[in-house]
Design a protein around this motif. Structure first.
Motif, PDB file in Angstrom:
ATOM      1  N   SER A 172       0.845  -1.192   0.000  1.00 17.31           N
ATOM      2  CA  SER A 172       0.000   0.000   0.000  1.00 17.31           C
ATOM      3  C   SER A 172       0.879   1.240   0.000  1.00 17.31           C
ATOM      4  CB  SER A 172      -0.930   0.021   1.215  1.00 17.31           C
ATOM      5  OG  SER A 172      -1.870   1.067   1.113  1.00 17.31           O
ATOM      6  N   ALA A 173       0.692   2.107  -0.990  1.00 17.61           N
ATOM      7  CA  ALA A 173       1.474   3.331  -1.128  1.00 17.61           C
ATOM      8  C   ALA A 173       0.771   4.483  -0.421  1.00 17.61           C
ATOM      9  CB  ALA A 173       1.673   3.676  -2.606  1.00 17.61           C
ATOM     10  N   GLY A 174       1.500   5.191   0.450  1.00 15.86           N
ATOM     11  CA  GLY A 174       0.972   6.364   1.133  1.00 15.86           C
ATOM     12  C   GLY A 174       1.443   7.638   0.468  1.00 15.86           C
ATOM     13  N   GLY A 175       1.331   8.756   1.186  1.00 16.50           N
ATOM     14  CA  GLY A 175       1.709  10.043   0.611  1.00 16.50           C
ATOM     15  C   GLY A 175       3.149  10.083   0.144  1.00 16.50           C
ATOM     16  N   ASP A 176       4.096   9.825   1.023  1.00 13.39           N
ATOM     17  CA  ASP A 176       5.510   9.725   0.665  1.00 13.39           C
ATOM     18  C   ASP A 176       6.147   8.610   1.493  1.00 13.39           C
ATOM     19  OD1 ASP A 176       7.904  10.289  -0.622  1.00 13.39           O
ATOM     20  OD2 ASP A 176       8.524  11.739   0.900  1.00 13.39           O
ATOM     21  N   TYR A 177       5.378   7.564   1.711  1.00 11.84           N
ATOM     22  CA  TYR A 177       5.873   6.403   2.445  1.00 11.84           C
ATOM     23  C   TYR A 177       5.121   5.182   1.943  1.00 11.84           C
ATOM     24  CZ  TYR A 177       1.679   5.876   5.328  1.00 11.84           C
ATOM     25  OH  TYR A 177       0.399   5.639   5.762  1.00 11.84           O
ATOM     26  N   SER A 178       5.569   4.000   2.339  1.00 11.71           N
ATOM     27  CA  SER A 178       4.966   2.765   1.855  1.00 11.71           C
ATOM     28  C   SER A 178       4.781   1.777   2.989  1.00 11.71           C
ATOM     29  CB  SER A 178       5.849   2.130   0.779  1.00 11.71           C
ATOM     30  OG  SER A 178       6.066   3.009  -0.306  1.00 11.71           O
ATOM     31  N   LEU A 179       3.738   0.954   2.854  1.00 14.47           N
ATOM     32  CA  LEU A 179       3.476  -0.145   3.784  1.00 14.47           C
ATOM     33  C   LEU A 179       3.502  -1.460   3.015  1.00 14.47           C
ATOM     34  CD1 LEU A 179       0.366   1.093   5.840  1.00 14.47           C
ATOM     35  CD2 LEU A 179       2.782   1.298   6.454  1.00 14.47           C
ATOM     36  N   VAL A 180       4.031  -2.497   3.638  1.00 11.60           N
ATOM     37  CA  VAL A 180       3.930  -3.848   3.089  1.00 11.60           C
ATOM     38  C   VAL A 180       3.571  -4.803   4.215  1.00 11.60           C
ATOM     39  CG1 VAL A 180       5.604  -3.384   1.255  1.00 11.60           C
ATOM     40  CG2 VAL A 180       6.391  -4.403   3.405  1.00 11.60           C
ATOM     41  N   LEU A 181       2.997  -5.926   3.826  1.00 13.26           N
ATOM     42  CA  LEU A 181       2.619  -6.970   4.779  1.00 13.26           C
ATOM     43  C   LEU A 181       3.443  -8.214   4.469  1.00 13.26           C
ATOM     44  CD1 LEU A 181       0.690  -7.826   7.069  1.00 13.26           C
ATOM     45  CD2 LEU A 181      -0.941  -8.534   5.308  1.00 13.26           C
ATOM     46  N   LYS A 182       4.085  -8.738   5.485  1.00 10.60           N
ATOM     47  CA  LYS A 182       4.974  -9.885   5.312  1.00 10.60           C
ATOM     48  C   LYS A 182       4.827 -10.818   6.501  1.00 10.60           C
ATOM     49  CE  LYS A 182       9.889 -10.866   4.401  1.00 10.60           C
ATOM     50  NZ  LYS A 182      11.206 -10.248   4.110  1.00 10.60           N
ATOM     51  N   ASN A 183       4.343 -12.025   6.246  1.00  9.28           N
ATOM     52  CA  ASN A 183       4.156 -13.010   7.318  1.00  9.28           C
ATOM     53  C   ASN A 183       3.329 -12.455   8.473  1.00  9.28           C
ATOM     54  OD1 ASN A 183       5.775 -14.909   5.928  1.00  9.28           O
ATOM     55  ND2 ASN A 183       7.632 -13.982   6.776  1.00  9.28           N
ATOM     56  N   GLU A 193       3.640  -1.837  17.756  1.00  6.61           N
ATOM     57  CA  GLU A 193       3.913  -3.232  18.099  1.00  6.61           C
ATOM     58  C   GLU A 193       2.718  -4.131  17.805  1.00  6.61           C
ATOM     59  OE1 GLU A 193       6.131  -6.406  19.068  1.00  6.61           O
ATOM     60  OE2 GLU A 193       6.831  -4.326  18.907  1.00  6.61           O
ATOM     61  N   ALA A 194       1.516  -3.606  17.985  1.00  7.18           N
ATOM     62  CA  ALA A 194       0.313  -4.410  17.761  1.00  7.18           C
ATOM     63  C   ALA A 194       0.171  -4.871  16.316  1.00  7.18           C
ATOM     64  CB  ALA A 194      -0.924  -3.615  18.169  1.00  7.18           C
ATOM     65  N   ALA A 195       0.810  -4.155  15.390  1.00 10.79           N
ATOM     66  CA  ALA A 195       0.708  -4.496  13.967  1.00 10.79           C
ATOM     67  C   ALA A 195       1.901  -5.310  13.483  1.00 10.79           C
ATOM     68  CB  ALA A 195       0.569  -3.228  13.135  1.00 10.79           C
ATOM     69  N   ARG A 196       2.652  -5.878  14.429  1.00 14.31           N
ATOM     70  CA  ARG A 196       3.831  -6.672  14.065  1.00 14.31           C
ATOM     71  C   ARG A 196       3.534  -8.161  13.930  1.00 14.31           C
ATOM     72  NH1 ARG A 196       7.916  -3.846  11.754  1.00 14.31           N
ATOM     73  NH2 ARG A 196       8.473  -2.003  12.968  1.00 14.31           N
ATOM     74  N   SER A 197       2.282  -8.554  14.168  1.00 17.08           N
ATOM     75  CA  SER A 197       1.906  -9.957  14.012  1.00 17.08           C
ATOM     76  C   SER A 197       0.406 -10.059  13.819  1.00 17.08           C
ATOM     77  CB  SER A 197       2.323 -10.774  15.236  1.00 17.08           C
ATOM     78  OG  SER A 197       1.622 -10.345  16.387  1.00 17.08           O
ATOM     79  N   GLY A 198      -0.027 -11.106  13.108  1.00 16.81           N
ATOM     80  CA  GLY A 198      -1.447 -11.392  12.978  1.00 16.81           C
ATOM     81  C   GLY A 198      -2.241 -10.469  12.083  1.00 16.81           C
ATOM     82  N   VAL A 199      -1.583  -9.600  11.335  1.00 15.57           N
ATOM     83  CA  VAL A 199      -2.292  -8.647  10.469  1.00 15.57           C
ATOM     84  C   VAL A 199      -2.687  -9.322   9.157  1.00 15.57           C
ATOM     85  CG1 VAL A 199      -2.073  -6.489   9.163  1.00 15.57           C
ATOM     86  CG2 VAL A 199      -1.137  -6.668  11.492  1.00 15.57           C
ATOM     87  N   THR A 200      -3.894  -9.032   8.677  1.00 18.85           N
ATOM     88  CA  THR A 200      -4.390  -9.638   7.443  1.00 18.85           C
ATOM     89  C   THR A 200      -4.595  -8.650   6.313  1.00 18.85           C
ATOM     90  OG1 THR A 200      -6.652  -9.456   8.303  1.00 18.85           O
ATOM     91  CG2 THR A 200      -5.500 -11.553   8.626  1.00 18.85           C
ATOM     92  N   ALA A 201      -4.602  -7.335   6.601  1.00 18.61           N
ATOM     93  CA  ALA A 201      -4.779  -6.327   5.550  1.00 18.61           C
ATOM     94  C   ALA A 201      -4.152  -5.013   5.996  1.00 18.61           C
ATOM     95  CB  ALA A 201      -6.260  -6.124   5.231  1.00 18.61           C
ATOM     96  N   ILE A 202      -3.706  -4.205   5.022  1.00 18.51           N
ATOM     97  CA  ILE A 202      -3.100  -2.905   5.308  1.00 18.51           C
ATOM     98  C   ILE A 202      -3.645  -1.861   4.347  1.00 18.51           C
ATOM     99  CG2 ILE A 202      -0.949  -3.761   6.302  1.00 18.51           C
ATOM    100  CD1 ILE A 202       0.336  -3.456   3.521  1.00 18.51           C
TER     101      ILE A 202
END
Length: 245
Positions: A108-119, A137-146
């Motif tokens: 997912s591309a933001g304004g001038d930054y990017s997010l990715v989901l890995k494992n 920290e809460a988004a460091r595991s178990g995430v299914t969508a970004i």
């Protein structure tokens, strides 16, 4: 923009040709992504781009001509996900850190930054003026969508939304209704839209143009698809189910 039977449809401003969809995308298109004044389409693993090119948004690298499985774009840069789990970035931001060179499942591309989901873990890079690239920290595991907004990010975990980054319009203050039962998320410029399992919507953040207000009367039929734009939203509804008033 909308995708219908493999054809890309576009409307609205056309100052940079952003509403002039390439003829190749009149059939067989599998994904679309609307940027600031440019668009992306994905067909048979190949990325197509059109519209504003101030920051090289439409100058596609050779690596996105085949094997692409997902696309995302924002104001001045774009991302593509290759079948081998590698991320490609172009436009104003072309850097891709080592952690995004393999094993990535969502982008997912933001304004001038990017997010990715890995494992199941969210990773971010780029501008961090408001903490948008500092993943909680809460988004460091178990995430299914970004989903990346302009300067804030969203993650979906166990049916609840996690938000961080710029909070100038309350966009990171997740309401109680978005902490359970959520099945889809999308961050707009400074507002958010989520869809719950029952087809209802929850919106919050900037509301200058009522973009964070659920329409009254309610949208007819349950929502089956949704997208948050700059200061507006688009939703797809199932009209075969009786409208709830």
């Amino acid at each position: 923009m909308a995708l219908k039977n493999g054809a890309v449809l576009a409307w609205g401003d056309n100052n940079f040709g952003e509403s002039e969809v390439p003829a190749e995308l009149s059939s067989g298109t599998s994904q679309i992504a609307a940027g600031w004044t440019h668009g992306l389409g994905l067909k048979n693993g190949k990325v197509y781009a059109w519209g504003n090119d101030w920051y090289g948004q439409t100058e596609l690298p050779a690596s996105v001509s085949s094997g692409v499985t997902a696309i995302s774009t924002s104001a001045v840069h774009s991302l593509a996900l290759l079948a081998d789990g590698r991320v490609v970035s172009w436009g104003n931001r072309s850097d891709v850190p080592d952690f995004a060179q393999s094993g990535v499942s969502a982008i997912s591309a933001g304004g001038d930054y990017s997010l990715v989901l890995k494992n199941g873990s969210v990773f971010a890079w780029g501008s961090n003026t408001f903490g948008q690239a500092t993943v909680p920290e809460a988004a460091r595991s178990g995430v299914t969508a970004i989903s990346a907004g302009y300067e804030h990010g969203l993650a979906l975990k166990d049916g609840g939304v996690i938000a961080w980054g710029h909070d100038n319009d309350g966009q990171t203050e997740v309401p109680a209704a978005a902490k359970s039962g959520v099945v889809a998320i999308d961050a707009g410029w400074n507002h958010n839209l989520v869809v719950k399992a029952d087809g209802s919507m929850v919106l919050w953040g900037n509301n200058t143009y009522s973009q964070a207000t659920v329409p009254k009367p309610p949208v007819c039929g349950p929502v089956t698809g949704a997208s948050a734009g700059y200061e507006y939203n688009l939703v797809i509804t199932d009209l075969s189910i009786r409208c709830r008033r």
